[in-house]
Enzyme design. Structure first.
Site, PDB file in Angstrom:
ATOM      1  N   ASN A   1       0.954  -1.123   0.284  1.00 57.57           N
ATOM      2  CA  ASN A   1       0.265  -0.062   0.463  1.00 57.57           C
ATOM      3  C   ASN A   1       0.620   1.162  -0.632  1.00 57.57           C
ATOM      4  OD1 ASN A   1       0.332  -1.246   2.409  1.00 57.57           O
ATOM      5  ND2 ASN A   1      -0.299   0.472   3.904  1.00 57.57           N
TER       6      ASN A   1
ATOM      7  N   SER B   1     -11.020  -5.381  -0.110  1.00 54.57           N
ATOM      8  CA  SER B   1     -11.442  -4.451   0.682  1.00 54.57           C
ATOM      9  C   SER B   1     -12.115  -3.155  -0.369  1.00 54.57           C
ATOM     10  CB  SER B   1     -10.535  -2.987   1.432  1.00 54.57           C
ATOM     11  OG  SER B   1     -11.246  -3.399   1.782  1.00 54.57           O
TER      12      SER B   1
ATOM     13  N   HIS C   1     -13.348  -0.325  -0.242  1.00 44.79           N
ATOM     14  CA  HIS C   1     -13.269   0.942  -1.428  1.00 44.79           C
ATOM     15  C   HIS C   1     -11.348   1.511  -1.824  1.00 44.79           C
ATOM     16  CE1 HIS C   1     -10.576   2.019   2.725  1.00 44.79           C
ATOM     17  NE2 HIS C   1     -10.971   0.900   3.036  1.00 44.79           N
TER      18      HIS C   1
ATOM     19  N   THR D   1     -26.365  -9.459   8.889  1.00 46.54           N
ATOM     20  CA  THR D   1     -27.312  -9.102   7.533  1.00 46.54           C
ATOM     21  C   THR D   1     -26.859  -8.209   7.342  1.00 46.54           C
ATOM     22  OG1 THR D   1     -29.654  -9.511   8.874  1.00 46.54           O
ATOM     23  CG2 THR D   1     -29.381  -8.270   6.989  1.00 46.54           C
TER      24      THR D   1
ATOM     25  N   CYS E   1       3.225  10.897  11.045  1.00 50.20           N
ATOM     26  CA  CYS E   1       4.274  12.109  10.873  1.00 50.20           C
ATOM     27  C   CYS E   1       3.677  12.817  11.938  1.00 50.20           C
ATOM     28  CB  CYS E   1       4.993  12.559   9.435  1.00 50.20           C
ATOM     29  SG  CYS E   1       3.189  14.009   9.048  1.00 50.20           S
TER      30      CYS E   1
END
Ligand code: PLP
Length: 698
Positions: free
Chosen positions: A161, A211, A213, A249, A338
């Site tokens: 990533n 994932s 998104h 659900t 940071c």
């Protein structure tokens, strides 16, 4: 209004418009519960079935399982739990299983954290083993081969990533097939979806979390692939949804949206192919090279996703780079956690052996495969604007000398302060209490503006000033100095209050005088003001730089309007004055912080400015952020730039002049609140902060 350019696709993406439509439909027209057997339920069930069928084809799930869940973090839990429960059962049956939980050194934190958590909860006592990566971020396959025989579970992501580095899954699979036949294998596929071709059932991969998104579906929906025959234990039990594999659900809006994205991927008519994405990255990289001299790319382009750049710029922290890009409305992320003062290095870049300055100063720029030519062209133009803003602030190298800055500059590191007294007209300056951490920053600032440094002085003797003096080279013109760095031949003598005299240096129209303070004159204070002939009476002293602002000598030679500039500023007070006792200051600040009347929100701003036409709108972000913004201030008004590092100098002006309302703003409302508190403490009772800053004003 400048529009936002979102280049943080590895963090998350916007939702595909068609996916939003599908989500709305799943919440509106087709709101049913897919477990219901009536027609309303069946309509919802059709959405679920279609999305799953598409995922199964697209990812090559074969006879394996494909369940929808809340995202990759959940998928990782389920995979780890499944593998570890199976290992415990095998142990209980007397089978010898490996004792290592091997994970790549650059895995997302969800992986080692989940391994440690479930290992502890299940009482397995296996050993977590971090598998190193090489300088290009690739797993060390030789080391994997050494430990694979003892591995119980191996976790290696498909693409990273932070860097986009693509793992050699074929190479890892070959090692596993050879030497770790009994180990389970999880591959975090979050960053691979839509960017790498996956045919999961054709591989030895046991678990693959995804994932939504990260590829234009909403947050809160994801998938987990489990190979046919791989052990499986549900993480969530209940009503038996997802064939009993993941109860609860279903998130139908999310699944409907993800289904649309998967269908678009399968059709191949929506997202850009690698050739375009390579080209886009190359254009961004060229712009970065041109705008930010010395930029270093931390990810090998030939071994990483074409949608990711990870870079560092000499002399700039990731906080500064983030700020300038954000000001230009280009959203990127720090390659590491940071804070503006101190950046924590990125563990991913550390694992690749990248030098500390690069790992602590890294920026990730990433885009999704929906990005178009116009966005990339606009991003390149904004990168150029950021470069120009940083050059004008002397933060990156420039071929032409910058226009010299004037006034007072405060540079801080963890509560300690250096002060620069700058006189643009005479091209001269004095540095007070230079911090070693600021040496190269101050030296390049001085060089870039071609200042002559008349002295580098300390409030304490021999306080590590030599490194700056050395770095300044020819720009340092002090000649012989005493143990405080004060020129022994300081030409001017000025008369102070109560008959005292002091040696002084002339800086254009002003003089800087040195006075001994503390027991036996063990320390020094420096007074800055416009002398009246050969006198510098308290009324003329505008600034007093001192380690102890309550020092009797400093008080005796300073006037009520003198601003006391400390060498430590742990509470972001910037400066104080004789009329405020430090003990009272904090109490006052705390009381003031509670006062809502110091803040204006963006809805109130327009009315306030209309009611106070003399109000001054002040941008307290750094000058490079102001310059990179390229649009007027909030409410479309012209704003003045007074960075916090220059607040003390400007505060002195504001306090002298007839008081006009001051409305401070910054990116988020944090820095502007500090400025507001400072001015109120100094006696300016019409200082306000724009709460929420520019981020909420747009
Ligand atoms: N793994 C990788 C490689 C990621 O980039 C992320 C998200 O940043 C995750 C796992 C966790 O995903 P989520 O937060 O959507 O559960």
């Amino acid at each position: 209004m400048t529009t936002e350019i979102y280049l943080d696709g590895n963090a998350t993406t916007a939702v595909l418009p068609a996916a939003i439509g599908a989500a709305i439909d799943a919440m509106g027209q087709r709101f049913g519960n897919p477990s219901s057997t009536h027609a309303t339920g069946l309509k919802a069930r059709a959405i679920l079935d279609q999305a799953r069928a598409c995922a199964v084809r697209l990812l090559g799930v074969g006879n394996g399982r494909l369940m929808f869940n809340s995202g990759a973090t959940e998928g990782i839990q389920t995979a780890v739990l499944s593998a570890l429960v199976a290992l415990r059962e095998r142990q209980a049956r007397g089978e010898v299983v490996g004792n290592l939980l091997v994970y790549g050194a650059t895995e997302h934190k969800a992986v080692p954290e989940s391994l440690a958590h479930w290992n502890r909860l299940l009482g397995l006592n296996l050993t977590l083993h971090k598998l190193p990566v090489d300088a290009s971020g690739a797993h060390d396959l030789a080391l994997l081969r050494q430990v694979a025989g003892s591995a119980a579970l191996i976790c290696t992501m498909a693409a990273n990533n932070e860097t986009g580095v693509v793992s050699d899954l074929d190479g890892i699979e070959a090692v596993i097939k050879e030497t770790a036949t009994a180990a389970y294998w999880m591959v975090d596929c979050v960053q691979a979806l839509g960017k790498l071709t996956l045919d999961l059932s054709a591989t030895r991969i046991d678990y693959a979390p995804f994932s939504g998104h990260k590829l234009y579906a909403p947050k809160g929906v994801g998938m987990l692939y489990v190979r046919a025959g791989a052990p499986f234990t549900p993480l969530i039990m209940g009503g038996g949804q997802e064939s009993g594999q993941r109860s609860g659900t279903e998130n139908m809006a999310g699944i409907a949206a993800l289904g649309v994205v998967l269908a678009a991927l399968e059709r191949g008519d929506t997202f850009r192919g690698h050739d375009d994405l390579w080209r886009f990255r190359a254009r961004l990289a060229d712009s970065l090279r041109a705008a930010l001299p010395g930029v270093v790319f931390n990810n090998p382009f030939d071994k990483s996703l074409p949608t990711t750049l990870n870079f560092s710029v000499p002399g700039l922290s990731s906080g500064e780079l983030m700020d300038v890009f954000d000001a230009a409305q280009v959203r990127v992320s720090a390659g590491s956690a940071c804070s503006s003062a101190k950046a924590a290095p990125s563990y991913v870049l550390d694992a690749m052996g990248v030098p500390l300055w690069r790992s602590a100063g890294a920026i990730r720029m990433s885009f999704g495969p929906l990005t178009d030519e116009e966005t990339i062209a606009a991003a390149c133009a904004r990168i150029e604007r950021c470069g120009a803003a940083l050059r004008a602030s002397c933060l990156v190298a420039s071929e032409s000398a910058a226009v010299p800055h004037d006034g007072l500059l405060q540079l801080g590191v963890e509560g300690a302060c250096s002060w620069l007294v700058l006189d643009a007209a005479s091209g001269s300056c004095v540095v007070i209490d230079p911090l070693p951490a600021m040496t190269s920053r101050i030296a390049s600032y001085v060089r870039c503006q071609n200042y002559r440094v008349l002295a580098v002085v300390g409030t304490l003797p021999e306080a590590g000033r030599q490194s700056l003096v050395d770095a300044l080279g020819d720009h340092y013109v002090a000649g012989a100095v005493d143990e405080f760095g004060w020129p022994v031949a300081a030409p001017v003598v000025v008369a102070l209050e109560a008959g005292a005299t002091a040696h002084a240096i002339k800086l254009g129209e002003q003089v800087l005088a040195s006075v001994g303070t503390g027991a036996g004159n063990a320390s020094r204070a420096y007074l800055l003001g416009a002398a009246d002939g050969d006198r510098l009476p308290a009324a003329c002293v505008r600034f007093a730089f001192s380690a102890g602002t309550q020092d009797q000598v400093v008080r005796a030679v300073s006037g009520p309007r003198t601003l006391l500039c400390p060498t430590r500023d742990d509470h972001n007070e910037f400066c104080s004055s004789m009329t405020i006792h430090p003990a009272a200051m904090l109490t006052a600040a705390t009381q003031l912080s509670a006062q809502a009347d110091m803040q204006l929100d963006s809805a109130e701003l327009e009315a306030f400015l209309n009611a106070h036409p003399d109000a001054v709108l002040v941008d307290v972000r750094e000058a490079y952020e102001f310059a990179a913004t390229g649009v007027p201030g909030p409410a479309g008004r012209v704003a003045h730039s007074v960075p916090l590092s220059r607040l003390a100098g400007q505060a002195s002006e504001w306090l002298r002049a007839e008081q006009r309302p001051l409305v401070f703003f910054c990116r988020s409302g944090n820095r502007s609140m500090k400025a507001t508190r400072c001015l109120r403490r100094l006696g300016h009772d019409q200082a306000y902060s724009l709460s929420g800053g520019l981020a909420l004003a747009a």
